[in-house]
Write a protein that holds these residues in place. Structure first.
Motif, PDB file in Angstrom:
ATOM      1  N   ASN A  93       0.837  -1.204   0.000  1.00 11.53           N
ATOM      2  CA  ASN A  93       0.000   0.000   0.000  1.00 11.53           C
ATOM      3  C   ASN A  93       0.874   1.258   0.000  1.00 11.53           C
ATOM      4  OD1 ASN A  93       0.509   0.855   2.841  1.00 11.53           O
ATOM      5  ND2 ASN A  93      -0.537  -1.073   3.294  1.00 11.53           N
ATOM      6  N   ILE A  94       0.230   2.380  -0.264  1.00 12.84           N
ATOM      7  CA  ILE A  94       0.930   3.656  -0.418  1.00 12.84           C
ATOM      8  C   ILE A  94       1.624   4.066   0.883  1.00 12.84           C
ATOM      9  CG2 ILE A  94       0.598   6.128  -0.834  1.00 12.84           C
ATOM     10  CD1 ILE A  94       0.510   4.466  -3.359  1.00 12.84           C
ATOM     11  N   GLN A  95       1.018   3.788   2.024  1.00  8.74           N
ATOM     12  CA  GLN A  95       1.593   4.184   3.299  1.00  8.74           C
ATOM     13  C   GLN A  95       2.945   3.513   3.523  1.00  8.74           C
ATOM     14  OE1 GLN A  95       0.355   6.628   5.290  1.00  8.74           O
ATOM     15  NE2 GLN A  95       2.329   6.405   6.332  1.00  8.74           N
ATOM     16  N   ILE A  96       3.027   2.223   3.221  1.00  5.40           N
ATOM     17  CA  ILE A  96       4.307   1.503   3.374  1.00  5.40           C
ATOM     18  C   ILE A  96       5.324   2.038   2.369  1.00  5.40           C
ATOM     19  CG2 ILE A  96       5.419  -0.757   3.149  1.00  5.40           C
ATOM     20  CD1 ILE A  96       2.887  -2.005   4.250  1.00  5.40           C
ATOM     21  N   TRP A  97       4.836   2.363   1.154  1.00  7.21           N
ATOM     22  CA  TRP A  97       5.725   2.939   0.139  1.00  7.21           C
ATOM     23  C   TRP A  97       6.351   4.246   0.643  1.00  7.21           C
ATOM     24  CZ3 TRP A  97       8.524   2.851  -4.094  1.00  7.21           C
ATOM     25  CH2 TRP A  97       8.776   4.030  -4.772  1.00  7.21           C
ATOM     26  N   LYS A  98       5.522   5.109   1.249  1.00  5.59           N
ATOM     27  CA  LYS A  98       6.025   6.382   1.761  1.00  5.59           C
ATOM     28  C   LYS A  98       7.050   6.147   2.868  1.00  5.59           C
ATOM     29  CE  LYS A  98       1.967   8.078   2.662  1.00  5.59           C
ATOM     30  NZ  LYS A  98       0.869   8.963   3.097  1.00  5.59           N
ATOM     31  N   THR A  99       6.776   5.174   3.730  1.00  7.47           N
ATOM     32  CA  THR A  99       7.669   4.906   4.857  1.00  7.47           C
ATOM     33  C   THR A  99       9.017   4.373   4.389  1.00  7.47           C
ATOM     34  OG1 THR A  99       5.757   4.399   6.242  1.00  7.47           O
ATOM     35  CG2 THR A  99       7.902   3.651   7.030  1.00  7.47           C
ATOM     36  N   LYS A 100       8.984   3.467   3.427  1.00  7.06           N
ATOM     37  CA  LYS A 100      10.215   2.806   2.999  1.00  7.06           C
ATOM     38  C   LYS A 100      11.008   3.593   1.946  1.00  7.06           C
ATOM     39  CE  LYS A 100       9.209  -2.041   3.970  1.00  7.06           C
ATOM     40  NZ  LYS A 100       9.217  -3.412   3.430  1.00  7.06           N
ATOM     41  N   ALA A 101      10.309   4.216   1.007  1.00  5.85           N
ATOM     42  CA  ALA A 101      10.996   4.723  -0.179  1.00  5.85           C
ATOM     43  C   ALA A 101      11.046   6.243  -0.310  1.00  5.85           C
ATOM     44  CB  ALA A 101      10.357   4.139  -1.435  1.00  5.85           C
ATOM     45  N   CYS A 102      10.101   6.959   0.288  1.00  6.68           N
ATOM     46  CA  CYS A 102      10.092   8.413   0.114  1.00  6.68           C
ATOM     47  C   CYS A 102      11.006   9.052   1.150  1.00  6.68           C
ATOM     48  CB  CYS A 102       8.675   8.965   0.246  1.00  6.68           C
ATOM     49  SG  CYS A 102       7.616   8.466  -1.132  1.00  6.68           S
ATOM     50  N   LYS A 103      12.032   9.767   0.644  1.00  5.70           N
ATOM     51  CA  LYS A 103      13.042  10.322   1.542  1.00  5.70           C
ATOM     52  C   LYS A 103      12.502  11.491   2.359  1.00  5.70           C
ATOM     53  CE  LYS A 103      17.863  11.818   1.580  1.00  5.70           C
ATOM     54  NZ  LYS A 103      19.040  12.179   0.794  1.00  5.70           N
ATOM     55  N   VAL A 104      11.664  12.296   1.725  1.00  5.60           N
ATOM     56  CA  VAL A 104      11.099  13.455   2.411  1.00  5.60           C
ATOM     57  C   VAL A 104       9.572  13.358   2.392  1.00  5.60           C
ATOM     58  CG1 VAL A 104      13.040  14.971   1.926  1.00  5.60           C
ATOM     59  CG2 VAL A 104      11.206  14.789   0.265  1.00  5.60           C
ATOM     60  N   HIS A 105       8.928  14.386   2.921  1.00  2.54           N
ATOM     61  CA  HIS A 105       7.456  14.445   2.944  1.00  2.54           C
ATOM     62  C   HIS A 105       6.881  14.148   1.566  1.00  2.54           C
ATOM     63  CE1 HIS A 105       3.441  15.781   4.031  1.00  2.54           C
ATOM     64  NE2 HIS A 105       3.443  16.549   2.960  1.00  2.54           N
ATOM     65  N   SER A 106       6.019  13.164   1.485  1.00  2.00           N
ATOM     66  CA  SER A 106       5.502  12.709   0.191  1.00  2.00           C
ATOM     67  C   SER A 106       4.280  13.496  -0.233  1.00  2.00           C
ATOM     68  CB  SER A 106       5.145  11.222   0.259  1.00  2.00           C
ATOM     69  OG  SER A 106       4.504  10.829  -0.923  1.00  2.00           O
ATOM     70  N   SER A 107       4.239  13.827  -1.524  1.00  2.00           N
ATOM     71  CA  SER A 107       3.077  14.554  -2.050  1.00  2.00           C
ATOM     72  C   SER A 107       1.866  13.637  -2.182  1.00  2.00           C
ATOM     73  CB  SER A 107       3.433  15.161  -3.413  1.00  2.00           C
ATOM     74  OG  SER A 107       4.047  14.211  -4.248  1.00  2.00           O
ATOM     75  N   PHE A 108       2.042  12.314  -1.988  1.00  2.00           N
ATOM     76  CA  PHE A 108       0.900  11.399  -2.013  1.00  2.00           C
ATOM     77  C   PHE A 108      -0.098  11.739  -0.901  1.00  2.00           C
ATOM     78  CE2 PHE A 108       3.578   8.454  -4.517  1.00  2.00           C
ATOM     79  CZ  PHE A 108       2.677   8.149  -5.511  1.00  2.00           C
ATOM     80  N   GLU A 109       0.411  12.306   0.202  1.00  2.00           N
ATOM     81  CA  GLU A 109      -0.467  12.644   1.326  1.00  2.00           C
ATOM     82  C   GLU A 109      -1.402  13.798   0.984  1.00  2.00           C
ATOM     83  OE1 GLU A 109       2.171  13.444   4.517  1.00  2.00           O
ATOM     84  OE2 GLU A 109       2.959  11.408   4.634  1.00  2.00           O
ATOM     85  N   GLN A 110      -1.053  14.554  -0.034  1.00  2.00           N
ATOM     86  CA  GLN A 110      -1.828  15.744  -0.372  1.00  2.00           C
ATOM     87  C   GLN A 110      -2.885  15.471  -1.437  1.00  2.00           C
ATOM     88  OE1 GLN A 110       1.186  18.527  -1.560  1.00  2.00           O
ATOM     89  NE2 GLN A 110       2.291  18.386   0.370  1.00  2.00           N
TER      90      GLN A 110
END
Length: 411
Positions: A93-110
């Motif tokens: 899911n996107i949440q795990i993707w943000k935790t593992k792979a996104c280095k900074v604040h992810s724009s997926f949250e917006q």
């Protein structure tokens, strides 16, 4: 499937009913055959299109995922897996993707799901720093788009990415090459600027040597006069070095400065070089307009344009060479025009000028000056650079947007 008497095949839906007597013994079967060929062919066609679409997604060169509105990742293509090193099992899911792979604040949250489906247009999410499974840093440009399909009652979104990591590295390499070329020009300018003061200092030293050798008496007034000359020349040398040193100093904040000060800086750096090549540098119209900018980067663009004009005048052996800098402004933009009398840009080059490694010079041209000027003006000034042949030379126009304050002053 049935083969008809004429040889063609049909798909059918077969229903069989057994008929029994009073003793419940089977008497015969009734078979009901419904021709569903058209429905079946449409289903097969849809299945084929679905498989085709899945193959397109799976084997697309850009990383692509499909995810539902609750964040569950439904499909992850090969490019996404190969580039990041993660599988769908590891990133469900996107949440795990943000935790593992996104280095900074992810724009997926917006992401506003309701707005996305209401407007039903692709959304560009800009650049995101990505960490791969083996901790390599990548730069991706994301875009997402709503799909009409649904999965378990949830709406589906497609997200695609473009890996621009190598592009950024290439830009950094070209910027380095451009700076190295600029440093070569700077060293040449310093040599021109220093030649005269060093000659004066050498002359003073030789006069003192000659006086001492001839055992002439040197008065206090003569010593004061000579030391004043030496002080003036060394001060000039120090001032010149400061100009060039600050030119290469990175600027982190904008500065409010008038164009007159920028032009004065250009004069101090270029005047001797241009004089030695019999080239006149002329400024026309008012330069008192103040702009909030990065002065050194604007000077770098102007230096590049003036040096290009100087080289063209020298290469074509133009007598009475002239470079004119003209400024104009309106309610929205300020335009800085740099024009020369070097005969104009070659027609075989003018259409491709501004692309990397395209140069107008027959030798010693890197082909990065105009390209880097375009990048600097676009990224740091939200401006542009245009060019054309005019009169007996070339005309380059720097266009910078202006902001108007409430009291009507130009910034």
């Amino acid at each position: 499937r049935y083969i008809c008497k004429d040889g063609h095949m049909i798909w059918s839906n077969l229903s069989v009913v057994i008929i029994r007597n009073n003793l419940k013994k089977p008497l015969y079967f009734i078979s009901i055959i419904q021709d569903i060929s058209q429905i079946k062919m449409l289903t097969l066609e849809l299945e084929s299109k679905k498989n085709e679409l899945e193959n397109v997604i799976h084997f697309a060169p850009n990383p692509i995922i499909l995810f539902s509105e609750d964040g569950t990742i439904l499909m992850m293509n090969n490019a996404w897996k190969d580039t990041t090193g993660y599988s769908l099992k590891e990133i469900p899911n996107i949440q795990i993707w943000k935790t593992k792979a996104c280095k900074v604040h992810s724009s997926f949250e917006q992401i506003n799901i309701e707005k996305l489906f209401l407007e039903n247009i692709p959304l560009n999410m800009g650049e995101v720093k990505i960490l791969t499974k083996d901790e390599k840093e990548l730069t991706w440009i994301f875009s997402i788009s709503p799909l009409e399909n649904s999965y378990n009652g949830k709406r589906v979104i497609i997200a695609s990415a473009m890996d621009v990591t190598q592009m950024h590295r290439n830009e950094e390499l070209m910027l380095l090459q451009s700076r190295q070329a600029a440093m070569g020009d700077m060293i040449g300018m310093i040599a021109h600027q220093w030649r005269q003061p060093l000659s004066v200092i050498g002359m003073v030293a030789n006069n003192l040597k000659a006086a001492l050798a001839l055992k002439k008496e040197i008065s206090i007034e003569d010593i004061q006069k000579l030391t004043t000359i030496l002080d003036e020349q060394t001060h000039y040398l120090s001032h010149t070095i400061d100009d060039f040193r600050t030119f290469f100093k990175p600027e982190k904040a904008k500065e409010k400065i008038s164009l007159c000060k920028i032009f004065e800086k250009l004069k101090s750096m270029l005047l001797k070089t241009l004089e030695n090549n019999n080239i006149i540098l002329e400024f026309t119209h008012s330069c008192g307009i103040e702009i909030e900018t990065y002065p050194n980067e604007l000077v770098q663009v102007l230096l590049n344009l003036i040096n290009n004009a100087k080289d063209a005048i020298k290469e074509r052996q133009i007598h009475n060479g002239k470079i004119i800098i003209d400024t104009q402004s309106d309610a929205e933009n300020i335009s800085i025009l740099v024009k020369d009398n070097a005969g104009g840009i070659d027609k075989s080059v003018i259409a491709n000028l501004g692309e990397p490694y395209v140069t107008t010079k027959s030798k010693n041209g890197t082909g990065l000056g105009i390209y880097m000027s375009l990048m600097i003006l676009g990224k740091h000034f939200h401006g542009n650079l245009t060019w054309k042949n005019c009169e007996d030379g070339s005309c380059f126009t720097i266009i910078l947007p202006l902001q108007i304050t409430q009291d009507g002053e130009i910034q």
